[in-house]
Design an enzyme around this catalytic site. Structure first.
Site, PDB file in Angstrom:
ATOM      1  N   LYS A 283      95.548 -29.907 -54.653  1.00 19.97           N
ATOM      2  CA  LYS A 283      95.700 -31.245 -54.400  1.00 19.97           C
ATOM      3  C   LYS A 283      95.711 -32.059 -55.660  1.00 19.97           C
ATOM      4  O   LYS A 283      96.219 -33.233 -55.631  1.00 19.97           O
ATOM      5  CB  LYS A 283      95.013 -31.747 -53.306  1.00 19.97           C
ATOM      6  CG  LYS A 283      95.315 -31.042 -51.915  1.00 19.97           C
ATOM      7  CD  LYS A 283      96.540 -31.191 -51.405  1.00 19.97           C
ATOM      8  CE  LYS A 283      96.798 -30.876 -50.221  1.00 19.97           C
ATOM      9  NZ  LYS A 283      98.171 -30.784 -49.628  1.00 19.97           N
ATOM     10  N   ASP A 284      94.875 -31.660 -56.820  1.00 19.89           N
ATOM     11  CA  ASP A 284      95.233 -32.213 -58.219  1.00 19.89           C
ATOM     12  C   ASP A 284      96.437 -32.353 -58.452  1.00 19.89           C
ATOM     13  O   ASP A 284      97.235 -33.341 -59.062  1.00 19.89           O
ATOM     14  CB  ASP A 284      94.557 -31.676 -59.066  1.00 19.89           C
ATOM     15  CG  ASP A 284      92.985 -31.690 -59.088  1.00 19.89           C
ATOM     16  OD1 ASP A 284      92.301 -32.274 -57.927  1.00 19.89           O
ATOM     17  OD2 ASP A 284      92.029 -31.217 -59.958  1.00 19.89           O
TER      18      ASP A 284
END
Length: 334
Positions: free
Chosen positions: A44-45
């Protein structure tokens, strides 16, 4: 002048790890994209950075502005780390039954954290809908503005995986990839990677691995958004069709229960030294299913979404697992 902000430069370019046991089991070469090596510890970065950069380019996000998002945790962690580095603030709205480790991490990072009781996706009190309401309110109040990241429908999410994750998989396999499979939370990873790989190799097979309690398996197999059962996995499985999946087709859809996913999590840790969360177990089970569909001799890639350390109180808690009649190895209970 080069960008002197280091943190965003550390996102992506994660290695592909050869998953020995499942490769030997299936006769295929199965690889996991080590997304737990991103600075915030998860895939999700990429989503967080893609959303922020798109909002900056559209001049929707100004220095000192506020980013609001509803998340099971990992997107909130990514957004907060990037916001800290780039000069923004975050308001993170989470379900209160999320793993305590993620809640503690977000508090440590300095996010304004709001925990919501469990509610149906159609309820105005669902954490995603609450994030939208909060963002709209903050946009009226904040001098420097506020945005709702809306990761499920924000196509910047899909685009960042098209630009980075899909291209990396193609390059790392030297174009030999025959199949890609992953679970869906927001749909950005599956949609972006599918588009990138299909443009380069139209015959590549794309598959969904869906946990119990999610409606997407039924959607892709018979066109009905319907769910059954439940799962302890977090951040994957939805009861609606995210905007990121609009017009995205899959060649195969597999339904994976916790009894099938969890042994992969423990085997990877104990036998191969790879610590992952429950969603990665679903993905590896999906990769095995895809290998069985394609037959031996194929190259299959999946995603190791995040590390197991942020689920220690659940995945590595024998009492928790026993109460849910889920499998766990003896070494967890010892």
């Amino acid at each position: 002048m080069p960008d002197k902000t280091l943190l965003p430069q550390l996102v992506g370019n994660t290695p592909l790890l050869y998953l020995r046991r499942v490769s030997e089991l299936t006769g295929c070469d199965i690889y996991g994209k080590a997304e737990f090596l991103n600075p915030g510890g998860s895939v999700k970065d990429r989503t967080a950075l893609g959303i922020i950069r798109a909002a900056e380019a559209a001049e929707e996000l100004r220095p000192g502005g506020v980013i609001v998002e509803g998340t099971a945790g990992n997107t909130g962690i990514g957004l907060t780390l990037m916001a800290n580095a780039l000069g923004y603030q975050t308001v993170i709205v989470m379900p209160q039954n999320a793993a305590q480790e993620k809640i503690d991490y977000l508090e440590m990072l300095g996010a304004e954290l709001l925990l919501m009781p469990s509610a149906a996706a159609s309820s105005p009190h669902h954490y995603i809908r609450m994030a939208q309401q909060i963002a709209e309110g903050r946009a009226r109040e904040e001098v420097k503005g506020a945005i709702w990241a809306r990761q499920f429908d924000n196509l910047a999410n899909r685009k960042v995986h098209y630009d980075t994750t899909g291209r990396e998989i193609w390059d790392q396999t030297q174009g030999a990839v025959d199949g890609f499979v992953c679970a869906v939370g927001t749909g950005g990873t599956l949609a972006g990677v599918a588009q990138a790989l299909r443009e380069r190799k139209p015959e590549v097979k794309i598959a969904l691995a869906d946990p119990m309690g999610s409606a997407l398996y039924r959607y892709y197999t018979d066109g009905e958004l319907a769910a059954s059962g439940s799962s302890i996995t977090e951040g994957i499985g939805v009861s609606f069709l995210p905007g990121n999946l609009d017009s995205v087709s899959v060649d195969f859809a597999f339904q994976v229960d916790d009894d099938s996913a969890l042994p992969h999590v423990y085997q990877l840790l104990k036998d191969e030294g790879i610590s992952v969360g429950g969603s990665s177990g679903v993905n590896v089970a999906g990769a095995v299913a895809l290998a069985q569909e394609l037959g031996p001799g194929h190259t299959i890639v999946t995603v190791l979404c995040d590390g197991g350390d942020r689920y220690r109180s659940k995945l590595y808690n024998a009492e928790f697992l026993w109460s849910r009649k889920l499998p766990y190895p003896e070494w967890i209970a010892s």
